[in-house]
Scaffold this motif. Sequence first.
Motif, PDB file in Angstrom:
ATOM      1  N   MET A  23       0.827  -1.207   0.000  1.00  0.00           N
ATOM      2  CA  MET A  23       0.000   0.000   0.000  1.00  0.00           C
ATOM      3  C   MET A  23       0.859   1.253   0.000  1.00  0.00           C
ATOM      4  SD  MET A  23      -2.854  -1.301   2.761  1.00  0.00           S
ATOM      5  CE  MET A  23      -3.517   0.338   3.056  1.00  0.00           C
ATOM      6  N   THR A  88      -3.621   5.382   3.839  1.00  0.00           N
ATOM      7  CA  THR A  88      -3.632   5.725   2.417  1.00  0.00           C
ATOM      8  C   THR A  88      -5.049   5.903   1.879  1.00  0.00           C
ATOM      9  OG1 THR A  88      -3.567   3.367   1.863  1.00  0.00           O
ATOM     10  CG2 THR A  88      -1.480   4.518   1.991  1.00  0.00           C
ATOM     11  N   ARG A 181      -3.631   0.358  -5.959  1.00  0.00           N
ATOM     12  CA  ARG A 181      -4.566   0.855  -4.946  1.00  0.00           C
ATOM     13  C   ARG A 181      -5.750  -0.096  -4.804  1.00  0.00           C
ATOM     14  NH1 ARG A 181      -4.329   6.212  -3.212  1.00  0.00           N
ATOM     15  NH2 ARG A 181      -2.771   7.520  -4.228  1.00  0.00           N
ATOM     16  N   SER A 184      -4.650  -3.433  -3.304  1.00  0.00           N
ATOM     17  CA  SER A 184      -4.351  -3.297  -1.874  1.00  0.00           C
ATOM     18  C   SER A 184      -5.627  -3.212  -1.052  1.00  0.00           C
ATOM     19  CB  SER A 184      -3.499  -2.045  -1.625  1.00  0.00           C
ATOM     20  OG  SER A 184      -2.259  -2.145  -2.278  1.00  0.00           O
ATOM     21  N   LEU A 185      -6.608  -2.444  -1.560  1.00  0.00           N
ATOM     22  CA  LEU A 185      -7.878  -2.313  -0.845  1.00  0.00           C
ATOM     23  C   LEU A 185      -8.588  -3.653  -0.743  1.00  0.00           C
ATOM     24  CD1 LEU A 185     -10.124  -0.662   0.458  1.00  0.00           C
ATOM     25  CD2 LEU A 185     -10.982  -0.131  -1.837  1.00  0.00           C
ATOM     26  N   MET A 188      -6.659  -5.967   1.616  1.00  0.00           N
ATOM     27  CA  MET A 188      -6.799  -5.532   3.006  1.00  0.00           C
ATOM     28  C   MET A 188      -8.175  -5.879   3.550  1.00  0.00           C
ATOM     29  SD  MET A 188      -5.267  -4.215   5.517  1.00  0.00           S
ATOM     30  CE  MET A 188      -5.924  -3.966   7.154  1.00  0.00           C
ATOM     31  N   ASN A 250      -3.723   4.417   9.719  1.00  0.00           N
ATOM     32  CA  ASN A 250      -3.166   3.166   9.202  1.00  0.00           C
ATOM     33  C   ASN A 250      -3.384   2.074  10.255  1.00  0.00           C
ATOM     34  OD1 ASN A 250      -1.629   1.103   8.070  1.00  0.00           O
ATOM     35  ND2 ASN A 250      -0.113   2.523   7.251  1.00  0.00           N
TER      36      ASN A 250
END
Length: 308
Positions: A23, A88, A181, A184-185, A188, A250
């Motif tokens: 990220m 982020t 992005r 990563s989202l 996560m 974060n």
Amino acid sequence: MPAVNLEFSPSAMIALNAIIALMMFGVSLELRADDFRRILRTPKAPLIGMLVQFVLLPASTCLLTIALPIDPELALGMILVATCPSGTFSNIMTWLGRGNVAVSASVTAVSSLTAGIFTPLNFALYAGLNPQTRALLTEISIDPLQLLAMVVLVLVLPMLAGMFFGKARPQLARRLEKPLRTFSLIVMLAFVGGALSKNLEQFAEHFHLFFWLVVTLNSMALLLGYACARLWRLPDADVRAVTLETGIHNSALGMALIFTFFPQAGGMLLIAAFWGCWQLISGLLLALYWSRRAPREPAAVTLNQGIH
């Protein structure tokens, strides 16, 4: 509080650290040294964001944990989350909310780069000021240098690598930024969802202990950011950026630190894990509300094109 035995494997901790690093690499692909020089030329909004992020919010959280009759593990989790740098996803939320993405990105970058100093320092300071968390911190006895190394490894180095790669291969970096992005989202959310489902019984059992604490802390963070930005009379788009930067942290870093240094403190993990979910909900709702309302005053530099 009752014992909380959450199940997480060592491989899950490694995966979480890798997600954070990815990220940070992705969000820094279009950061340049000029972005930091721009902060020095027009520092008002980013400085206010940093002031709230690293001074007012941790101090207010410490006072809140002293005032509320809560378990030391939950209080320690709240302090840790409050001392983590901005996340982020705040950049994306600021873009959705028609805020100043340049301010948001600069606060995220600077807070992430300086987290190696401020996160361990603030956590040790404010956890030590609360008598109940001080006893727990002494019992756990963390190594500040190891904590510093952890933050540098998963935040600072990936960000510097992303900036170097973005400068060396700008066209490839632009093509990679959005997929990174999005990936990563998704990863996560999948990680948090997996953690919740694997420990669903524990989360359901203790939901009444941590739900209102997280909601209260997140609301306080958003209100602090908004109030300070308004007090210093920032343009409306800057106010939105500072507000979201203060309210979205974060939490993945917080979870990674808990895995590493506080594996037996299940109460801390309850706070950090639910914060990671709740901040996305509150941030998205606020961003969608603002997306329907144009900023009243134009910001000096509003780089909405910063998110592709």
